[in-house]
Design a protein around this motif. Structure first.
Motif, mmCIF file in Angstrom:
data_model
loop_
_atom_site.group_PDB
_atom_site.id
_atom_site.type_symbol
_atom_site.label_atom_id
_atom_site.label_comp_id
_atom_site.label_asym_id
_atom_site.label_seq_id
_atom_site.Cartn_x
_atom_site.Cartn_y
_atom_site.Cartn_z
ATOM 1 N N ARG A 27 56.036 16.859 53.258
ATOM 2 C CA ARG A 27 55.764 15.516 52.709
ATOM 3 C C ARG A 27 55.405 14.567 53.832
ATOM 4 O O ARG A 27 54.512 13.740 53.699
ATOM 5 C CB ARG A 27 56.967 15.001 51.934
ATOM 6 C CG ARG A 27 57.125 15.742 50.619
ATOM 7 C CD ARG A 27 58.259 15.201 49.760
ATOM 8 N NE ARG A 27 58.221 15.876 48.465
ATOM 9 C CZ ARG A 27 59.295 16.203 47.771
ATOM 10 N NH1 ARG A 27 60.496 15.878 48.221
ATOM 11 N NH2 ARG A 27 59.173 16.811 46.612
ATOM 12 N N VAL A 28 56.118 14.683 54.967
ATOM 13 C CA VAL A 28 55.787 13.861 56.130
ATOM 14 C C VAL A 28 54.326 14.079 56.513
ATOM 15 O O VAL A 28 53.608 13.131 56.846
ATOM 16 C CB VAL A 28 56.691 14.233 57.328
ATOM 17 C CG1 VAL A 28 56.167 13.617 58.617
ATOM 18 C CG2 VAL A 28 58.127 13.819 57.078
ATOM 19 N N ARG A 29 53.867 15.351 56.401
ATOM 20 C CA ARG A 29 52.493 15.682 56.804
ATOM 21 C C ARG A 29 51.493 15.452 55.691
ATOM 22 O O ARG A 29 50.347 15.851 55.787
ATOM 23 C CB ARG A 29 52.458 17.149 57.271
ATOM 24 C CG ARG A 29 53.121 17.354 58.624
ATOM 25 C CD ARG A 29 53.536 18.806 58.834
ATOM 26 N NE ARG A 29 54.113 19.008 60.162
ATOM 27 C CZ ARG A 29 55.358 18.650 60.507
ATOM 28 N NH1 ARG A 29 56.129 18.054 59.614
ATOM 29 N NH2 ARG A 29 55.806 18.872 61.730
ATOM 30 N N ARG B 74 54.747 16.869 68.168
ATOM 31 C CA ARG B 74 55.671 16.533 67.082
ATOM 32 C C ARG B 74 55.301 17.266 65.802
ATOM 33 O O ARG B 74 56.144 17.786 65.089
ATOM 34 C CB ARG B 74 55.648 15.000 66.876
ATOM 35 C CG ARG B 74 56.515 14.444 65.811
ATOM 36 C CD ARG B 74 57.967 14.856 65.883
ATOM 37 N NE ARG B 74 58.672 14.381 67.063
ATOM 38 C CZ ARG B 74 59.330 15.182 67.891
ATOM 39 N NH1 ARG B 74 59.364 16.496 67.668
ATOM 40 N NH2 ARG B 74 59.948 14.702 68.937
ATOM 41 N N LEU B 75 54.008 17.329 65.478
ATOM 42 C CA LEU B 75 53.606 17.898 64.198
ATOM 43 C C LEU B 75 53.381 19.414 64.263
ATOM 44 O O LEU B 75 53.376 20.078 63.249
ATOM 45 C CB LEU B 75 52.342 17.197 63.681
ATOM 46 C CG LEU B 75 52.555 15.726 63.313
ATOM 47 C CD1 LEU B 75 51.258 15.075 62.867
ATOM 48 C CD2 LEU B 75 53.610 15.594 62.192
ATOM 49 N N ARG C 197 62.911 25.909 56.200
ATOM 50 C CA ARG C 197 62.414 24.537 56.331
ATOM 51 C C ARG C 197 61.452 24.438 57.509
ATOM 52 O O ARG C 197 60.450 23.734 57.449
ATOM 53 C CB ARG C 197 63.623 23.603 56.528
ATOM 54 C CG ARG C 197 63.288 22.138 56.623
ATOM 55 C CD ARG C 197 64.547 21.296 56.544
ATOM 56 N NE ARG C 197 65.404 21.468 57.723
ATOM 57 C CZ ARG C 197 66.590 20.875 57.873
ATOM 58 N NH1 ARG C 197 67.056 20.077 56.926
ATOM 59 N NH2 ARG C 197 67.300 21.074 58.957
ATOM 60 N N ARG D 114 64.210 19.671 48.445
ATOM 61 C CA ARG D 114 63.916 18.460 49.213
ATOM 62 C C ARG D 114 63.904 18.783 50.706
ATOM 63 O O ARG D 114 63.045 18.311 51.451
ATOM 64 C CB ARG D 114 64.958 17.374 48.929
ATOM 65 C CG ARG D 114 64.767 16.124 49.789
ATOM 66 C CD ARG D 114 65.735 14.985 49.461
ATOM 67 N NE ARG D 114 65.413 13.814 50.262
ATOM 68 C CZ ARG D 114 66.098 13.403 51.311
ATOM 69 N NH1 ARG D 114 67.176 14.062 51.694
ATOM 70 N NH2 ARG D 114 65.725 12.326 51.997
ATOM 71 N N LEU E 281 56.510 24.736 57.580
ATOM 72 C CA LEU E 281 55.558 23.879 58.298
ATOM 73 C C LEU E 281 54.465 24.712 58.982
ATOM 74 O O LEU E 281 53.520 24.165 59.514
ATOM 75 C CB LEU E 281 56.294 23.041 59.367
ATOM 76 C CG LEU E 281 57.433 22.161 58.842
ATOM 77 C CD1 LEU E 281 58.099 21.424 60.010
ATOM 78 C CD2 LEU E 281 56.913 21.153 57.832
ATOM 79 N N VAL F 63 58.555 22.682 65.904
ATOM 80 C CA VAL F 63 59.777 22.297 65.195
ATOM 81 C C VAL F 63 60.960 23.009 65.841
ATOM 82 O O VAL F 63 60.835 24.125 66.350
ATOM 83 C CB VAL F 63 59.666 22.607 63.681
ATOM 84 C CG1 VAL F 63 59.548 24.098 63.402
ATOM 85 C CG2 VAL F 63 60.841 22.010 62.914
ATOM 86 N N LEU G 291 71.596 20.129 57.021
ATOM 87 C CA LEU G 291 70.723 19.990 55.859
ATOM 88 C C LEU G 291 70.846 18.577 55.308
ATOM 89 O O LEU G 291 71.940 18.004 55.269
ATOM 90 C CB LEU G 291 71.093 21.021 54.790
ATOM 91 C CG LEU G 291 70.892 22.489 55.197
ATOM 92 C CD1 LEU G 291 71.105 23.401 53.995
ATOM 93 C CD2 LEU G 291 69.509 22.718 55.799
ATOM 94 N N LEU G 292 69.715 18.020 54.915
ATOM 95 C CA LEU G 292 69.691 16.663 54.388
ATOM 96 C C LEU G 292 70.308 16.627 52.997
ATOM 97 O O LEU G 292 70.290 17.626 52.274
ATOM 98 C CB LEU G 292 68.246 16.161 54.314
ATOM 99 C CG LEU G 292 67.456 16.270 55.616
ATOM 100 C CD1 LEU G 292 65.997 15.885 55.395
ATOM 101 C CD2 LEU G 292 68.084 15.374 56.681
ATOM 102 N N ALA G 293 70.834 15.437 52.621
ATOM 103 C CA ALA G 293 71.406 15.268 51.287
ATOM 104 C C ALA G 293 70.344 15.575 50.246
ATOM 105 O O ALA G 293 69.166 15.320 50.464
ATOM 106 C CB ALA G 293 71.915 13.838 51.117
ATOM 107 N N GLY G 294 70.769 16.117 49.119
ATOM 108 C CA GLY G 294 69.834 16.412 48.045
ATOM 109 C C GLY G 294 69.701 17.910 47.844
ATOM 110 O O GLY G 294 70.562 18.682 48.266
ATOM 111 N N TYR H 77 60.584 18.542 52.993
ATOM 112 C CA TYR H 77 60.623 17.273 53.732
ATOM 113 C C TYR H 77 59.492 17.134 54.762
ATOM 114 O O TYR H 77 58.728 16.169 54.764
ATOM 115 C CB TYR H 77 61.986 17.110 54.411
ATOM 116 C CG TYR H 77 62.213 15.734 54.996
ATOM 117 C CD1 TYR H 77 62.790 14.728 54.235
ATOM 118 C CD2 TYR H 77 61.859 15.440 56.309
ATOM 119 C CE1 TYR H 77 62.995 13.467 54.753
ATOM 120 C CE2 TYR H 77 62.055 14.180 56.837
ATOM 121 C CZ TYR H 77 62.624 13.197 56.061
ATOM 122 O OH TYR H 77 62.813 11.945 56.579
ATOM 123 N N GLY H 78 59.388 18.111 55.662
ATOM 124 C CA GLY H 78 58.387 18.031 56.726
ATOM 125 C C GLY H 78 56.965 18.097 56.190
ATOM 126 O O GLY H 78 56.033 17.535 56.775
#
Lengths: 226, 274, 237
Positions: free
Chosen positions: C103-105, C77-78, C148, C96, C152, C81, C89-92, C100-101
């Protein structure tokens, strides 16, 4: 005087009782929408995002509850909060908490149903994107709320509009008590029954204005989403 | 509309909603809210709006008036959802007290019922010798009659008169409205037809109709109002202190004088037994 | 070149109800290679890529990631990708999305900023940080989705038709970036394409799929980067 002109004069002159009634109405609607928000979101998200047995049945029941007549909710809650009912000791009947409780139950299925359908319409790629970027359950939930914020806002606005315009719950559980639980719709019902149309019309105009404002906001939210 | 405007509008909506309800005046008693279940005739005629502020200013109580039919008002008292009831249906009031639902029943005031009808009086009840005979004439003429049909005090009185006349009212001429007094008078005006009404409500709405009083004055049309406190032994949660204070004030010289002095369009609506 | 398999497909079957979508008895993805999946629409390329990223689970058989079952493996998973053919694409803001990924990490914020800027630069999107991600062209969206993923610094990059549905300039940019990445080594890339010429040019190996079956594997030429004009006139930004 033409009752319509009289109604306008009541609004323009800022008639104290008319605006107090409007304030009471918004006060009730605000709290019932607020109280329906958290459980409504939780249930809507649960239905949209998690598979469990009977999920479709629950979704069907919730969506049919949105069409439940207000007097049925009123009757149901009445039997619970009457002094002779199981929650009688709270003393909520013919008092603001009774109205807010009834309106919360009225708003809840609307919030659940709109959140559910709104989230169901989220792109299938959305969740896959979150997963492949490595987001865990909690972050996915938070990101889903962020992604669907306009859907959620329009669900709450719809619920707010519905409780503002309902008469059954307010009448049965509030008792239409002057200066206390009298709302715009119960006043309209009362004044019309007395054949006094000016104040009823002035409140009708205010209700119309509120409905238009809410509709504009919902429209803006939905448009933003597209 | 952009996002900022949406947020602003939402904030404005919340602010408007949070605006307090007000209406709370001088607070003194431990439990200042008294729930009074009463009939539409006392509330919608304006009587209570005239006399209760005097009581509230004097004692610091706040009376919440729930205006329904007599039957419903008594039911609210029976279930403990009211602290005191002010109604007009003597037989039911006595039954209410006898069943232990209420205590301290007092005769407060009276007015009278009248039979309203179209100005032409098609059933010719103006010359009837009694209210019973007037009803019989309406039935045999098959003239439209609008009944409250809601177990209110007026409805109970109407049924008593039909019973005394030996008539079971039914047929297309007999309309059960299931509505309040004003609404029924307005319906009778629209059809047009006859109806039984209390004088107080009639005076309050008569300018909006072309009906007239076709029959009045019979002893049988006497309309007494009683006030009863809900039995505190049965409902300890009821505001019995408040109920007692309200009854005491209404029965006081000041209370009775206030009732006598209430006028609508220059006419006195309710009479006391002083 | 013999290398250890990073992903191993064994007796893989994937069905939709009774309809079989994919059936692959054996396929190894070697660590560090660039593997092209070639085949017409509906041949099972997308399904296989999603299976390799554990976005969907096999109906039968298994996928191993470094010898362990891939299903639910946090390492997979990490460290890998997947990028959609038509990315979401995510809102924002664009920022962002690319952050995103990271920040997850739990990457520290200054490092996130550095990596976001670097990968946006790489894709020719230097000025795009504050742009609304929902108001971009198809080509821009495609490049941001790749940025994006690259931010990562994944060991395993799974790309579904990375140059389909883009404007020409975006397509060229993406090709250059992928060719550089493949040449530099260190990243295993599996990508799908219905364009056999492009796939063979970029890839070490090309696996041909037809109707859910692996029909053959051919060596690729991996000389695509060399073929490219070094300064394409329509190069973006």
């Amino acid at each position: 005087m033409n009752p319509f002109l009289g109604a306008l004069e009541l609004i323009v002159s800022g008639d104290r009782e008319v605006f107090l009634i409007a304030g009471t109405t918004l006060h009730f609607s605000f709290w019932s929408t607020a109280f329906s928000t958290l459980p409504g979101l939780a249930l809507g998200i649960l239905l949209a995002n998690y598979r469990f047995p009977g999920r479709r049945a629950v979704a069907a029941v919730v969506s049919s509850l949105t069409a439940l007549p207000t007097v049925v909710i009123g009757l149901f809650v009445y039997s619970f909060i009457s002094r002779s009912g199981p929650l009688g000791s709270l003393g909520w009947l013919f008092a603001p908490p009774g109205v807010v409780l009834g309106q919360t139950l009225l708003a809840l299925p609307i919030v659940v149903s709109l959140v559910y359908t709104g989230l169901s319409k989220l792109d299938a790629r959305f969740t896959e994107t979150l997963v492949t970027l490595g987001a865990g359950r909690l972050r996915r939930l938070a990101s889903t709320l962020f992604e669907a914020k306009y859907v959620l806002a329009s669900a709450l606005l719809n619920a707010f509009g519905r409780v503002t315009g309902e008469v059954g719950v307010s009448m049965m559980l509030g008792g239409n008590i002057r200066w206390y639980t009298r709302t715009m719709t119960t006043t309209i019902a009362l004044d019309t029954s007395k054949g006094e149309f000016e104040r009823a019309l002035s409140l009708g105009i205010l209700l119309l204005a509120i409905a238009l404002a809410i509709n504009a906001l919902v429209h803006a939210a939905v448009k933003h989403e597209e | 509309m952009n996002r900022k405007a949406l947020v602003l509008a939402l904030a404005a909506l919340c602010a408007a909603s949070a605006f307090a309800m007000g209406g709370k005046e001088a607070a003194a008693p431990a439990n200042p809210r008294i729930k009074l279940a009463t009939t539409t005739s006392t509330e919608n005629s304006g009587l209570l709006g005239y006399i209760l502020p005097i009581f509230e200013a004097k004692t610091g109580y706040k009376v919440d008036v729930v205006a329904v039919g007599t039957g419903a008002a008594l039911k609210l008292g029976e279930n403990g959802d009211a602290d005191v009831v002010l109604v007009h249906a003597r037989a039911q009031e006595d039954a209410f007290v006898a069943a232990g639902h209420g205590v301290d029943r007092r005769d407060v005031m009276y007015n009278d019922f009248i039979i309203l009808g179209p100005a032409s009086d098609p059933a010719g009840i103006g010359s009837a010798k009694s209210s019973t005979e007037a009803f019989s004439r309406i039935a045999s003429a098959g003239a439209t009659f609008v009944s409250r049909g809601d177990k209110s005090g007026t409805h109970v009185k109407e049924l008593d008169i039909w019973k005394a006349a030996g008539i079971a009212p039914a047929g297309t001429w007999y309309k059960e409205a299931g509505q309040g007094m004003e609404q029924v008078i307005l319906m009778a005006n629209g059809m047009p037809g006859y109806t039984l009404a209390d004088r107080g409500t009639w005076l309050a709405v008569k300018d909006k109709t072309s009906l007239k009083i076709c029959y009045q004055g019979d002893k049988g049309l006497f309309n007494p109002y009683g006030i009863i406190a809900v039995n505190p032994a049965k409902w300890p949660s009821a505001n019995n202190e408040g109920a007692k204070a309200l009854i005491a004030w209404i029965m006081s010289k000041e209370g009775l004088k206030a009732i006598e002095s209430f006028k609508l369009n220059g006419e006195q609506l309710f009479f006391t037994y002083k | 070149m013999r290398s250890e398999a990073i992903l191993s497909v064994r007796d893989l079957g994937f069905s939709y109800g009774t309809r079989e979508i994919l059936s692959i008895p054996e396929l190894d993805v070697r660590a560090g290679e660039t593997l092209a999946l070639v085949g017409p629409n509906g041949s099972g390329k997308t399904t296989l890529l999603k299976l390799l990223n554990d976005l969907i689970r096999p109906s039968s058989g298994s996928i191993l990631f470094e010898g362990r079952p891939a299903a639910g493996d946090p390492g997979l998973r990490l460290r890998s990708v997947y990028v959609h053919q038509s990315p979401f694409l995510l809102a924002g803001t664009v920022y962002r999305n690319v952050a995103y990924g990271l920040r997850v990490r739990r990457v520290p914020e200054p490092e996130i900023r550095r990596r976001v800027e670097a990968s946006l630069d790489l894709l020719g999107l230097a000025g795009f940080k504050r742009r609304d991600a929902k108001r971009l062209s198809g080509g821009e969206t495609q490049r941001i989705a790749l940025a994006r993923a690259l931010a990562l610094e994944p060991e395993l990059l799974l790309l579904d038709e990375p140059t389909a549905q883009t404007d020409r300039a975006s397509g060229e940019r993406i090709r250059t970036v992928l060719a550089d990445l493949a040449t530099r080594g260190g990243t295993t890339i599996v990508f799908s394409s219905h364009d056999a010429a492009f796939a063979e040019a970029l890839a070490d190996r090309a696996a041909f799929l037809e109707e859910g079956r692996l029909v053959r594997i051919e060596p690729g030429r991996r000389r695509y980067a060399a073929d490219l004009p070094s300064q394409a006139p329509e190069s973006p930004v």
